[in-house]
Design a protein around this motif. Structure first.
Motif, PDB file in Angstrom:
ATOM      1  N   GLU A  81       1.227  -3.379   3.408  1.00  0.00           N
ATOM      2  CA  GLU A  81       0.479  -3.066   2.187  1.00  0.00           C
ATOM      3  C   GLU A  81      -0.417  -4.222   1.758  1.00  0.00           C
ATOM      4  OE1 GLU A  81       0.662  -0.131   0.179  1.00  0.00           O
ATOM      5  OE2 GLU A  81       1.705   0.780   1.860  1.00  0.00           O
ATOM      6  N   GLY A  82      -1.013  -4.901   2.733  1.00  0.00           N
ATOM      7  CA  GLY A  82      -1.918  -6.004   2.418  1.00  0.00           C
ATOM      8  C   GLY A  82      -1.242  -7.355   2.306  1.00  0.00           C
ATOM      9  N   PHE A  83       0.090  -7.362   2.227  1.00  0.00           N
ATOM     10  CA  PHE A  83       0.827  -8.622   2.120  1.00  0.00           C
ATOM     11  C   PHE A  83       1.112  -9.133   3.529  1.00  0.00           C
ATOM     12  CE2 PHE A  83       1.909  -8.844  -2.428  1.00  0.00           C
ATOM     13  CZ  PHE A  83       1.471  -7.590  -2.820  1.00  0.00           C
ATOM     14  N   VAL A  84       0.635 -10.336   3.808  1.00  0.00           N
ATOM     15  CA  VAL A  84       0.746 -10.878   5.161  1.00  0.00           C
ATOM     16  C   VAL A  84       1.940 -11.829   5.231  1.00  0.00           C
ATOM     17  CG1 VAL A  84      -0.443 -12.155   6.981  1.00  0.00           C
ATOM     18  CG2 VAL A  84      -1.755 -10.722   5.388  1.00  0.00           C
ATOM     19  N   PHE A  85       2.837 -11.525   6.153  1.00  0.00           N
ATOM     20  CA  PHE A  85       4.026 -12.356   6.357  1.00  0.00           C
ATOM     21  C   PHE A  85       3.991 -12.936   7.761  1.00  0.00           C
ATOM     22  CE2 PHE A  85       5.161  -9.528   2.953  1.00  0.00           C
ATOM     23  CZ  PHE A  85       6.079 -10.213   2.161  1.00  0.00           C
ATOM     24  N   VAL A  86       4.544 -14.137   7.902  1.00  0.00           N
ATOM     25  CA  VAL A  86       4.626 -14.752   9.223  1.00  0.00           C
ATOM     26  C   VAL A  86       6.035 -15.271   9.462  1.00  0.00           C
ATOM     27  CG1 VAL A  86       2.193 -15.455   9.266  1.00  0.00           C
ATOM     28  CG2 VAL A  86       3.924 -17.035   8.356  1.00  0.00           C
ATOM     29  N   ARG A 136       5.075  -1.465  -2.377  1.00  0.00           N
ATOM     30  CA  ARG A 136       4.209  -0.287  -2.203  1.00  0.00           C
ATOM     31  C   ARG A 136       3.708   0.212  -3.560  1.00  0.00           C
ATOM     32  NH1 ARG A 136       7.609   2.737   0.750  1.00  0.00           N
ATOM     33  NH2 ARG A 136       6.939   1.974   2.762  1.00  0.00           N
ATOM     34  N   MET A 137       4.589   0.150  -4.555  1.00  0.00           N
ATOM     35  CA  MET A 137       4.212   0.639  -5.896  1.00  0.00           C
ATOM     36  C   MET A 137       3.003  -0.110  -6.456  1.00  0.00           C
ATOM     37  SD  MET A 137       7.667   1.196  -8.072  1.00  0.00           S
ATOM     38  CE  MET A 137       9.105   1.910  -7.296  1.00  0.00           C
ATOM     39  N   ILE A 138       2.863  -1.364  -6.051  1.00  0.00           N
ATOM     40  CA  ILE A 138       1.738  -2.156  -6.556  1.00  0.00           C
ATOM     41  C   ILE A 138       0.418  -1.554  -6.081  1.00  0.00           C
ATOM     42  CG2 ILE A 138       0.598  -4.391  -6.261  1.00  0.00           C
ATOM     43  CD1 ILE A 138       3.524  -5.533  -6.304  1.00  0.00           C
ATOM     44  N   GLY A 139       0.386  -1.217  -4.801  1.00  0.00           N
ATOM     45  CA  GLY A 139      -0.831  -0.612  -4.262  1.00  0.00           C
ATOM     46  C   GLY A 139      -1.121   0.750  -4.867  1.00  0.00           C
ATOM     47  N   GLU A 140      -0.059   1.402  -5.360  1.00  0.00           N
ATOM     48  CA  GLU A 140      -0.239   2.741  -5.918  1.00  0.00           C
ATOM     49  C   GLU A 140      -0.721   2.736  -7.362  1.00  0.00           C
ATOM     50  OE1 GLU A 140       3.131   5.005  -3.179  1.00  0.00           O
ATOM     51  OE2 GLU A 140       3.600   4.503  -5.245  1.00  0.00           O
ATOM     52  N   GLN A 141      -0.760   1.559  -7.965  1.00  0.00           N
ATOM     53  CA  GLN A 141      -1.154   1.519  -9.377  1.00  0.00           C
ATOM     54  C   GLN A 141      -2.575   2.032  -9.587  1.00  0.00           C
ATOM     55  OE1 GLN A 141      -0.446  -2.394 -10.977  1.00  0.00           O
ATOM     56  NE2 GLN A 141       1.765  -2.274 -10.650  1.00  0.00           N
ATOM     57  N   HIS A 142      -3.438   1.752  -8.596  1.00  0.00           N
ATOM     58  CA  HIS A 142      -4.838   2.145  -8.762  1.00  0.00           C
ATOM     59  C   HIS A 142      -5.364   2.799  -7.500  1.00  0.00           C
ATOM     60  CE1 HIS A 142      -5.440   0.365 -12.709  1.00  0.00           C
ATOM     61  NE2 HIS A 142      -4.475  -0.431 -12.321  1.00  0.00           N
ATOM     62  N   ALA A 188       4.524   8.429 -10.763  1.00  0.00           N
ATOM     63  CA  ALA A 188       3.626   7.763 -11.716  1.00  0.00           C
ATOM     64  C   ALA A 188       4.438   7.040 -12.788  1.00  0.00           C
ATOM     65  CB  ALA A 188       2.681   8.773 -12.353  1.00  0.00           C
ATOM     66  N   HIS A 189       5.514   7.662 -13.219  1.00  0.00           N
ATOM     67  CA  HIS A 189       6.385   7.041 -14.215  1.00  0.00           C
ATOM     68  C   HIS A 189       6.971   5.738 -13.674  1.00  0.00           C
ATOM     69  CE1 HIS A 189       9.615   6.388 -17.045  1.00  0.00           C
ATOM     70  NE2 HIS A 189      10.533   6.658 -16.136  1.00  0.00           N
ATOM     71  N   LEU A 190       7.467   5.798 -12.425  1.00  0.00           N
ATOM     72  CA  LEU A 190       8.062   4.605 -11.821  1.00  0.00           C
ATOM     73  C   LEU A 190       7.043   3.483 -11.671  1.00  0.00           C
ATOM     74  CD1 LEU A 190      10.304   5.830  -8.858  1.00  0.00           C
ATOM     75  CD2 LEU A 190      11.011   4.701 -10.971  1.00  0.00           C
ATOM     76  N   VAL A 191       5.860   3.863 -11.218  1.00  0.00           N
ATOM     77  CA  VAL A 191       4.834   2.860 -10.931  1.00  0.00           C
ATOM     78  C   VAL A 191       4.279   2.264 -12.229  1.00  0.00           C
ATOM     79  CG1 VAL A 191       2.512   2.542  -9.951  1.00  0.00           C
ATOM     80  CG2 VAL A 191       4.206   3.893  -8.713  1.00  0.00           C
ATOM     81  N   ALA A 192       4.145   3.113 -13.243  1.00  0.00           N
ATOM     82  CA  ALA A 192       3.400   2.680 -14.430  1.00  0.00           C
ATOM     83  C   ALA A 192       4.267   2.120 -15.552  1.00  0.00           C
ATOM     84  CB  ALA A 192       2.579   3.856 -14.972  1.00  0.00           C
ATOM     85  N   ASP A 193       5.434   2.699 -15.764  1.00  0.00           N
ATOM     86  CA  ASP A 193       6.143   2.428 -17.015  1.00  0.00           C
ATOM     87  C   ASP A 193       7.079   1.231 -16.990  1.00  0.00           C
ATOM     88  OD1 ASP A 193       4.931   4.435 -18.400  1.00  0.00           O
ATOM     89  OD2 ASP A 193       6.385   5.961 -17.795  1.00  0.00           O
ATOM     90  N   GLU A 194       7.355   0.729 -15.789  1.00  0.00           N
ATOM     91  CA  GLU A 194       8.307  -0.372 -15.724  1.00  0.00           C
ATOM     92  C   GLU A 194       7.627  -1.627 -15.210  1.00  0.00           C
ATOM     93  OE1 GLU A 194      12.114   2.409 -14.462  1.00  0.00           O
ATOM     94  OE2 GLU A 194      11.114   1.160 -12.973  1.00  0.00           O
TER      95      GLU A 194
END
Ligand code: FES
Ligand SMILES: [Fe+2]
Lengths: 175, 477
Positions: free
Chosen positions: B155-160, B181-187, B295-301
């Motif tokens: 999800e855009g986060f690069v780990f090594v 993943r929820m972060i990417g789903e915010q917008h 949407a509730h999970l991603v947005a409200d907490e």
């Protein structure tokens, strides 16, 4: 009138009178004396209503505060909250207050537009706390409002000449 | 369970004491200040685990690069001329000189100034002056840039990883993955890292920064002035009904609903009236795109997510990423970035920056007090170091341990997330390690994160704005 003028309204009446470098120096030196003594209420009174205080990150370059990460990007509301916080005994990072000592030099007057004067100056702030001392060198890039009875900050901006904040060098005081 | 007071030699005292009878959990303070343990952490954690390197949006174009260090190893994080991501060791294969001495930029080549070897940003040798002095072309080719053993992107986060011997990244992330993943789903347009990195350093052990992030107990007393600011602006600050979770593999999570709103998702008065309208619109878009439950999970907490060992994700009013880079037992470098929706309305971006920076970061209204706390701990724990009374040289993390024993979720104001972190730390540093970690703690089942039941703020968001058909369920929740 600059855009900022319109935004800020005319809480304090501006003036197009001439300003000398000596006057700007006196203003900055007096400000430094207030900050070194933690006289924050008097310091806040040096701002026009709606004034801002910014410290960009060390790598921010020309990124405006509204579009990137900053160390400090206080609007008037946050600036007053910061001062209120610093006066509180519960501002743990500044209780007891850091010992700060600032030197200001290389003061220069830049553009002048109506009642607004851009000035720059170099600073070194030494801050002692917890048995250690940190030095914060940098450059002020302020936008001042000229009034009939003095100068006020519209934008007070401190740009650090550091690669990063070194250990212990959190900006809990005013830079 | 061994009692620490029975150990005559302080260095032999167990590092973590977990007493299920007395519901006591204590961590030996040499874990924060001992050089041998620090070296063990480097080799047993930093050299053996997936590490967060950076976000792919930091390198938007081919040839972009950033220089940073992980586990003390200097790295070049780059997107090569073909668009592929790499993490090269920032050290010339010839004799070890730091290859790239800029901090960031764009370049197809990395050139070593010392003897003028040059490398493509794909790693291949581009030029070696006077190559005839070397055996053959093959030898020359073997001098390609050294890379980390593994690099994966989620999800855009690069780990090594510095070793091949790690599970796939997704296995390592485990239950933490969904919160990323929820972060990417915010917008709908996804998120990007903004310019302007908060680079700072603290005089404290890296684990104190982890504990602090997982410690809801400190919020009210430490952030007294910030809580006062929120209350004055009309926000009902509360610690009720907030929980902390261990997500396995050392990752942990705080789910918060009472510390602040969320820009563009959960309105609070200090965000202003314009933002209230925008929030309602954005929430409708989220409901359509994600369904109301998600949407509730991603947005409200709000979430504070710790991804073991070096990533802290503050998904609060806005999003701030914090990377921890231990430099010495009592010294940690921190890099913090702001993550924001791509193509965000400039007015919202401005609000986001002010709001987030006002809280997090070394110049904010709150983080300096956190830093003060871990620096004060680092100084304070010298008081009990090696004084022959080993039983005093422990920090207590027993708060709310009854929940661990019962396999129940712990409150955010307890110390359960910290205990989970330390249990994993013991497993990581202790396994076959050079240090005696005492009796390993027994495994206990970890409760699964549950969504908060509070209908937090949604009513206020939708009040006064038209509720589209089909959204009543959300509004009524
Ligand atoms: S060390 Fe880099 S070219 Fe010799
Ligand atoms: Fe905190």
């Amino acid at each position: 009138m600059t855009a900022l003028d319109a935004e800020l309204g005319a809480a304090v009446r501006g003036s197009d009178r001439a300003v000398t470098r000596a006057e700007v120096e006196d203003f900055l030196f007096a400000e430094a004396a207030l900050l070194d003594r933690q006289r924050y209420d008097e310091w806040l009174a040096l701002f026009v209503e709606g004034g801002r205080y910014e410290v960009p990150t060390t790598d921010a370059g020309a990124t405006p505060a509204s579009q990137g990460g900053y160390f400090v990007c206080d609007d008037w509301d946050l600036l007053r909250a910061r001062v209120k916080r610093l006066r509180s005994r519960k501002a743990h990072a500044e209780n007891p207050p850091s010992l700060v000592h600032r030197m200001i030099a290389n003061v220069r007057l830049l553009e002048r537009e109506g009642d607004e004067l851009a000035v720059t100056a170099n600073f070194i702030v030494h801050r002692a706390r917890d048995g250690r001392t940190n030095a914060f060198p940098g450059r002020y890039v302020h936008r001042l409002q000229v009034t009939d009875d003095g100068l006020r900050f519209r934008l007070r901006r401190a740009e650090l000449a550091l690669e990063q904040l070194e250990a212990g060098a959190r900006l809990s005081f005013i830079l | 369970m061994t009692s620490p007071s029975l150990s005559p030699d302080p260095d032999a005292a167990p590092l973590v004491v977990q007493d299920w009878e007395r519901l006591a959990f204590r961590v030996h303070r040499r874990a924060y200040r001992d050089d041998a343990l620090f070296a063990a952490e480097r080799s047993r954690i930093w050299d053996r685990t997936w590490l967060y390197l950076g976000h792919e949006t930091e390198l938007p174009n081919p040839n972009d690069y950033k220089v940073r260090a992980l586990g003390g190893r200097p790295l070049i994080f780059t997107r090569d001329s073909t668009g592929e991501l790499h993490a090269f060791l920032n050290s010339c294969p010839h004799r070890g000189t730091v290859l790239c001495r800029e901090t960031q930029g764009s370049s197809k080549h990395f050139n070593c100034f010392y003897h003028a070897w040059a490398f493509h940003n794909t790693g291949e040798v581009a030029a070696i002056p006077d190559p005839s002095a070397y055996a053959d072309e093959e030898y020359k080719a073997s001098m390609r840039l050294r890379e980390v053993a593994r690099l994966e992107v989620f999800e855009g986060f690069v780990f090594v990883s510095f070793t091949d011997d790690v599970p796939p990244l997704l296995d390592h992330l485990g239950a933490a993955a969904d919160y990323i993943r929820m972060i990417g789903e915010q917008h709908v347009a996804g998120m990007e890292v903004l310019p302007g990195t908060q680079l700072y350093s603290v005089r404290g052990n890296w684990k104190l920064a982890v504990e602090n992030a997982m410690d809801g107990y400190h919020f009210s007393p430490t952030h007294n002035t910030f809580v006062g600011y929120l209350r004055e602006s009309g926000f009902a600050v509360t610690d009720d009904d907030q929980y902390a979770y261990n997500l396995g593999n050392g990752h942990s999570l705080l789910i918060l609903t009472g510390h602040g709103g969320r820009i563009s998702m959960l309105w609070e008065p200090r965000f202003g009236e314009d933002e209230r309208v925008r929030t309602a619109e954005h929430r409708r878009e989220m409901e359509l795109r994600l369904g109301s439950e998600r949407a509730h999970l991603v947005a409200d907490e709000s979430h504070i997510l710790f991804v073991f060992p070096n990533l802290l994700l503050f998904d609060l009013e806005g999003l701030s990423l914090r990377q921890l880079e231990p430099v010495a037992p009592g010294n940690t470098d921190v890099r913090a970035w702001q993550l924001a929706p791509r193509g965000e309305d400039p007015a919202v971006r401005d609000l986001r920056m002010r709001t987030m920076v006002s809280f997090v970061g070394p110049g904010g209204l709150a983080t300096p007090d956190d830093i003060e706390a871990y620096e004060a701990v680092q100084r304070g724990i010298e008081a009990t170091a090696g004084n022959g009374r080993a039983e005093l040289d422990y920090s207590d993390m027993s708060r709310g341990m009854a929940a661990d024993a019962a396999g129940e979720r712990g409150r955010s104001t307890d110390e359960g997330a910290m205990r989970g972190f330390w249990r994993h730390w013991v497993r990581s540093v202790g396994a076959g390690g050079p240090v005696d970690i005492g009796t390993p703690p027994p495994p206990r089942p970890e409760p699964t994160p549950l969504p908060s039941s509070r209908p937090h703020g949604l009513d206020e968001i939708l009040a006064g704005t038209e509720t589209p058909a089909g959204q009543e369920e959300v509004a009524a929740r």
